[in-house]
Design a protein around this motif. Structure first.
Motif: not given
Ligand SMILES: *[C@@H]1O[C@H](CO)[C@@H](O)[C@H](O)[C@H]1NC(C)=O
Length: 274
Positions: A59-72
């Motif tokens: 019962d969980s959701i995760s989301l991940e994205l990388r910003k243009p400056d490299g921050t995850l």
């Protein structure tokens, strides 16, 4: 007599100029997390890939994205424990003598209406994976004053996800008194939470931008944005069905801005560039 299980596909297409739709049968137990990769437009206009995972057993959701400056940037919603975890892995600028990366974890209470349920998320499919998605709704930004530290070794008592997500941030896991009060009522052990040295008396603690000495404590600021996430279920009506049924999602974008105590100004170096 009408066929009992015929999907109302033409109706759905007509009613929804939607890019995503809820398709397919429920996933079997133990099938592991379902994953969706979407291309999203960030608030600054750039495009990045975002990964959404849903685990209906946990019962969980995760989301991940990388910003243009490299921050995850990652976001985890733990519905079982009413916990959400934001994590940022910020790349250091090596030429400025900063370490390779710095990790921050912010843990707050998850409310039911913030994101769609994990079982609905696990069923999301996209028709056009190359499309660049932009959220239909921009939710009001939230300011969070993080005034309590979370003890990493005790963190599993708050959420089983904390150990995995915040491994790199053992000394920088923050939460808020108001959330702690709620979790204590839910029976979470108080050993998870620790007061911060100065209790973040903002009046006394200078903002890091105004502190020259890199060894001095200060109030740090960090903001991040969830560029695109399914925040609500859409319901459709069909003559063939007695009741409205789930037929899509509404997408949202939301920014969060955190204030928190750092024991040394050098742990808040990104504030310099503002
Ligand atoms: C975290 O909790 C453990 C177990 O209660 C304790 O031994 C440890 O000192 C705590 N860590 C910090 C940084 O307070």
């Amino acid at each position: 007599m009408r066929p009992p299980c015929r999907p109302a596909v033409p109706t759905v297409r007509l009613l929804l100029p939607l890019l995503l739709s809820l398709l397919g049968a429920p996933r079997g137990v133990g099938a592991g997390p379902a994953e969706l990769r979407v291309r999203v437009r960030l608030p600054d206009g750039q495009v990045t890939e975002e990964t959404l995972q849903a685990d209906s057993d946990a019962d969980s959701i995760s989301l991940e994205l990388r910003k243009p400056d490299g921050t995850l940037v990652s976001f985890t919603a733990d519905f079982k424990k009413d916990v959400k975890i934001f994590r940022a892995l910020i790349l250091g600028e090596l030429e400025k003598g900063q370490s390779q990366f710095q990790a921050l974890c912010f843990v707050t209470r998850l409310h039911r209406n913030e994101i769609i349920p994990s079982e609905a998320m696990a069923k999301l499919r996209q028709k056009n994976p190359r499309a660049v998605r932009q959220a239909e709704e921009v939710r009001a930004p939230e300011q969070l004053h993080m005034d309590i530290a979370v003890n990493f070794s005790q963190g599993g008592l708050l959420s089983p996800h904390l150990h995995n997500v915040c491994t790199e941030a053992t000394d920088a896991i923050y939460t808020r008194q108001e959330d702690v009060r709620f979790w204590l009522e839910q029976g979470v052990d108080s050993s998870v939470f620790e007061a911060l040295p100065e209790a973040m008396e903002q009046a006394e603690l200078s903002h890091c931008r105004q502190v020259g000495d890199r060894g001095k404590p200060c109030a740090c600021h960090y903001s991040l944005s969830l560029a695109w996430y399914p925040c609500m279920l859409k319901y459709c009506h069909s003559r063939e069905r007695p009741a409205p049924y789930k037929c899509g999602i509404r997408s949202c974008q939301k920014s969060y801005s955190f204030d928190f105590y750092v024991p040394q100004r050098q742990l808040c170096l990104w504030d310099e560039d503002l």
